[in-house]
Write a protein that holds these residues in place. Structure first.
Motif, PDB file in Angstrom:
ATOM      1  N   GLN A 176       0.823  -1.203   0.000  1.00 54.56           N
ATOM      2  CA  GLN A 176       0.000   0.000   0.000  1.00 54.56           C
ATOM      3  C   GLN A 176       0.863   1.262   0.000  1.00 54.56           C
ATOM      4  O   GLN A 176       0.595   2.217  -0.736  1.00 54.56           O
ATOM      5  N   GLN A 177       1.930   1.252   0.793  1.00 54.53           N
ATOM      6  CA  GLN A 177       2.805   2.421   0.847  1.00 54.53           C
ATOM      7  C   GLN A 177       3.584   2.599  -0.453  1.00 54.53           C
ATOM      8  O   GLN A 177       3.734   3.713  -0.965  1.00 54.53           O
ATOM      9  N   LEU A 178       4.084   1.495  -1.006  1.00 55.49           N
ATOM     10  CA  LEU A 178       4.826   1.583  -2.263  1.00 55.49           C
ATOM     11  C   LEU A 178       3.938   2.097  -3.395  1.00 55.49           C
ATOM     12  O   LEU A 178       4.367   2.921  -4.215  1.00 55.49           O
ATOM     13  N   VAL A 179       2.707   1.623  -3.441  1.00 54.44           N
ATOM     14  CA  VAL A 179       1.785   2.074  -4.490  1.00 54.44           C
ATOM     15  C   VAL A 179       1.456   3.552  -4.308  1.00 54.44           C
ATOM     16  O   VAL A 179       1.373   4.305  -5.284  1.00 54.44           O
ATOM     17  N   GLN A 180       1.284   3.981  -3.062  1.00 55.27           N
ATOM     18  CA  GLN A 180       1.012   5.399  -2.824  1.00 55.27           C
ATOM     19  C   GLN A 180       2.192   6.261  -3.266  1.00 55.27           C
ATOM     20  O   GLN A 180       2.013   7.309  -3.907  1.00 55.27           O
ATOM     21  N   ASP A 181       3.398   5.824  -2.946  1.00 55.17           N
ATOM     22  CA  ASP A 181       4.591   6.571  -3.362  1.00 55.17           C
ATOM     23  C   ASP A 181       4.698   6.622  -4.885  1.00 55.17           C
ATOM     24  O   ASP A 181       5.057   7.659  -5.466  1.00 55.17           O
ATOM     25  N   ALA A 182       4.386   5.508  -5.539  1.00 59.51           N
ATOM     26  CA  ALA A 182       4.443   5.472  -7.002  1.00 59.51           C
ATOM     27  C   ALA A 182       3.375   6.375  -7.613  1.00 59.51           C
ATOM     28  O   ALA A 182       3.622   7.064  -8.616  1.00 59.51           O
ATOM     29  N   THR A 183       2.194   6.390  -7.007  1.00 64.17           N
ATOM     30  CA  THR A 183       1.125   7.271  -7.490  1.00 64.17           C
ATOM     31  C   THR A 183       1.541   8.730  -7.373  1.00 64.17           C
ATOM     32  O   THR A 183       1.330   9.533  -8.300  1.00 64.17           O
ATOM     33  N   ASP A 184       2.148   9.081  -6.256  1.00 63.89           N
ATOM     34  CA  ASP A 184       2.624  10.458  -6.069  1.00 63.89           C
ATOM     35  C   ASP A 184       3.681  10.811  -7.112  1.00 63.89           C
ATOM     36  O   ASP A 184       3.692  11.931  -7.644  1.00 63.89           O
ATOM     37  N   ALA A 185       4.565   9.868  -7.407  1.00 65.15           N
ATOM     38  CA  ALA A 185       5.616  10.118  -8.399  1.00 65.15           C
ATOM     39  C   ALA A 185       5.015  10.342  -9.783  1.00 65.15           C
ATOM     40  O   ALA A 185       5.457  11.221 -10.538  1.00 65.15           O
ATOM     41  N   ILE A 186       3.999   9.573 -10.125  1.00 62.93           N
ATOM     42  CA  ILE A 186       3.337   9.742 -11.424  1.00 62.93           C
ATOM     43  C   ILE A 186       2.665  11.103 -11.505  1.00 62.93           C
ATOM     44  O   ILE A 186       2.762  11.813 -12.512  1.00 62.93           O
ATOM     45  N   ARG A 187       2.015  11.497 -10.435  1.00 65.79           N
ATOM     46  CA  ARG A 187       1.262  12.757 -10.451  1.00 65.79           C
ATOM     47  C   ARG A 187       2.164  13.978 -10.607  1.00 65.79           C
ATOM     48  O   ARG A 187       1.760  14.977 -11.199  1.00 65.79           O
ATOM     49  N   VAL A 188       3.377  13.901 -10.074  1.00 68.93           N
ATOM     50  CA  VAL A 188       4.282  15.052 -10.189  1.00 68.93           C
ATOM     51  C   VAL A 188       5.261  14.891 -11.346  1.00 68.93           C
ATOM     52  O   VAL A 188       6.091  15.768 -11.587  1.00 68.93           O
TER      53      VAL A 188
END
Length: 471
Positions: free
Chosen positions: A223-235
Motif C-alpha cells: 500500500q505504501q509503495l503504491v502510494q509513493d508510485a502514485t505520487d511520483a506519477i502525479r508530479v
C-alpha cells in the motif's frame, strides 16, 4: 483486499495498472440463435469458428471446459443470465498481444467479449461495467484470475485500483511526463494458477511466518509503495518511479519467493533485471503481475533509451520485446464543425438562416456569426485547421465570411478597429476549409463528408449550433 470480508486486520489492496499498445482486434455482429467465435493468435494461428447455442447451460458447459474459447463462453453465459439478448458473431481477426506471458491475455479476451455484447446490443455499460462483466465471465471458467486484470478495458493509461472487500475503486491518473516502458517476454515457463494458489494459502489468516510475510508485503508494505508510485506519477518524477520499481522487486522477492519458490525464483526475470549493460538506459525494472518467468517491465529514461534497450535485449539476451509509451498522445491540430443541420428547436429562425450564422455579441463587443466564434475558439486552443461542413444551398454566406475579403469601398467606411478585425478574419479564413454535405442524413454523414479533408489525424468535433469557450 477481498479477504477483508473475513479478516478485518487485512488492509485494502492497491495496485497501479496500465494496458499496453498490443491487443485483440475483432468484428462483432448479432446472431439470432448462436454464439459463433473465431480467433487468430499472436503467432498467426487461427482457431474456429465454433458455434455454441446462446443458451445458459450450453455456454456454462463450454466455459467450464477450459478450452480455447472458454473465456468468451463464460462472458456469454453471464450476458445470457443478465440481459435479454440474442447471439453474437465474434471474429477476433488479429491479435498482437502475446498469450500466456503474464500480460492478462485471458482478461483481454473477456473484456473483448463483454465490449462486443455491450456495443452490439447497446447494453449501456460503462468501462467499469464492462470490467465487471468480464471478471464474472472469467471466474465462470476454471481460471483463478484477480480483479486487476480487467483494467485493460481502460486502454494504455495508468489506473490506480483499490480493493476493499467486495468494493473496487478505479482512478485514472494523469501523466505529467510520458513513460517509456519495454515489456520483455522472458521466454520461460509460468504457471499463474500455481502462483495464485500458493499466495492465496496465506489468506485470510496466516498459518506460519512465511504466510505472515506474504500478508505484510501485499498489505501495508504494498500500500505504501503504491502510494509513493502514485505520487511520483502525479508530479512527473519518472526517476523516482523507477527507484520504487526496484524497491518493490526486492521486497517482493524477500517476502513472496519462499511461498512459491518453484515459480517465483524466476531465473529469466532476474537475469534481465540484473543485466548490467541495461542499467544506463533504465530508471528501474520489475516483474509483471504475479511475476514468475512471464514478462518483465523496464522503465526507460527516454524514447532513444527504449530503442537501445529493445535492441540489446533481443540481440544479447535472445528475448522479444514490446514497446509501450504511456502518455505520449498525438496533438489535436484539426477541428470539424458540422454546420449543415436544420435544428427544429431553433425553428423558425433556422428556416431563414443556418444556426451557425446566427449573430452573437462577443465579449469584445463585436457582433459575429456563431461559426466565426467557434473557429476563433478552436484556433485559440491550438487548432491549426478547421473544416466546416455546410449545406450545398448555404455555402455562399460561409464563403463570404471566410474566403472573400471586403471590397475596398466597404472597408474604408469602417472604423480602424473593424478594418483590423477584417484582416484578422481574412487570416483566419486561410485556415478554414469548407466541405459540402449534399444530403441531410444527420451528424454521422456530416462527419463522413469531411473524411478526405481531415485524413487520418485526430480532430476536435464542435457542433455548429453550440457555443464553446477555450480555457
Amino acid at each position: 483486499g477481498a479477504y477483508r470480508r473475513f479478516n478485518q486486520e487485512i488492509v485494502p489492496g492497491r495496485c497501479l495498472v496500465s494496458g499496453i499498445n498490443q491487443g485483440l482486434y475483432a468484428r462483432a455482429s448479432s446472431h439470432s440463435t448462436h454464439l459463433i467465435i473465431s480467433s487468430s493468435d499472436h503467432k498467426g494461428n487461427t482457431h474456429g469458428p465454433v458455434r455454441l447455442p446462446m443458451e445458459p447451460q450450453a455456454l456454462l458447459e463450454a466455459a467450464n471446459s477450459g478450452d480455447h474459447f472458454a473465456y468468451v463462453a463464460g462472458v456469454a453465459y453471464q450476458v445470457s443470465i443478465r440481459f435479454h439478448v440474442q447471439g453474437l458473431v465474434l471474429d477476433n481477426y488479429r491479435t498482437d498481444l502475446p498469450l500466456k506471458k503474464g500480460l492478462s491475455s485471458s482478461a483481454a479476451v473477456c473484456v473483448l467479449a463483454a465490449r462486443a455484447f455491450n456495443r452490439v446490443y447497446d447494453l449501456k455499460l460503462s468501462v467499469r461495467g464492462e470490467m465487471d462483466l468480464a471478471y464474472q465471465g472469467e471466474i465462470t471458467t476454471p481460471s483463478q484470475c484477480g480483479r486487476m486484470d480487467q483494467c485493460c478495458a481502460f486502454g494504455a493509461r495508468p489506473v490506480l485500483m483499490t480493493f476493499d472487500g467486495d468494493k473496487l475503486d478505479c482512478e485514472e491518473l494523469s501523466l505529467r511526463s510520458p513513460l517509456h516502458i519495454v515489456i520483455v517476454e522472458l521466454a520461460g515457463a509460468k504457471d499463474t494458477v500455481e502462483i495464485l494458489q500458493k499466495l492465496n494459502k496465506a489468506y485470510p489468516v496466516a498459518a506460519n511466518p512465511v504466510e505472515a510475510r506474504v500478508q505484510q508485503f501485499l498489505g501495508a508494505h504494498n500500500q505504501q509503495l503504491v502510494q509513493d508510485a502514485t505520487d511520483a506519477i502525479r508530479v512527473g518524477d519518472v526517476a523516482r518511479l523507477g527507484q520504487l520499481m526496484r524497491e518493490y522487486q526486492a521486497a517482493f522477492d524477500a517476502a513472496l519467493v519462499p511461498q512459491c519458490p518453484s515459480q517465483l525464483t524466476a531465473p529469466n526475470l532476474h537475469r534481465v533485471l540484473g543485466f548490467e549493460p541495461l542499467q544506463q538506459h533504465i530508471y528501474g525494472a520489475k516483474g509483471i503481475g504475479s511475476q514468475g518467468d512471464g514478462c518483465a517491465q523496464l522503465l526507460c529514461k527516454s524514447e532513444e533509451d527504449m530503442t537501445a534497450v529493445i535492441s540489446m535485449v533481443e540481440r544479447e539476451l535472445g528475448m522479444s520485446c514490446l514497446p509501450l509509451q504511456i502518455g505520449s498522445t498525438r496533438p489535436v491540430t484539426q477541428a470539424l464543425i458540422p454546420a449543415a443541420s436544420f435544428p427544429q428547436t431553433l425553428f423558425p429562425a433556422s428556416k431563414a438562416l443556418p444556426p451557425a450564422l446566427f449573430p452573437i455579441l462577443d465579449e469584445d463587443g463585436i457582433m459575429k456569426p456563431a461559426v466565426l466564434l467557434l473557429v476563433e475558439q478552436a484556433l485559440s486552443a491550438g487548432v491549426q485547421k478547421v473544416v466546416i461542413v455546410v449545406d450545398e444551398g448555404h455555402r455562399r454566406p460561409f464563403e463570404e465570411i471566410f474566403k472573400q475579403p471586403l471590397d475596398a469601398c466597404s472597408l474604408n467606411r469602417m472604423a480602424a478597429r473593424m478594418r483590423e478585425y477584417s484582416k484578422t478574419i481574412d487570416e483566419i479564413g486561410e485556415r478554414v476549409e469548407l466541405v459540402e454535405q449534399r444530403d441531410g442524413r444527420g451528424l454521422g454523414a456530416a462527419v463522413l463528408c469531411a473524411k478526405e479533408a481531415l485524413g487520418s489525424s485526430p480532430f476536435l468535433l464542435m457542433l455548429g449550433d453550440h457555443l464553446y469557450t477555450s480555457t
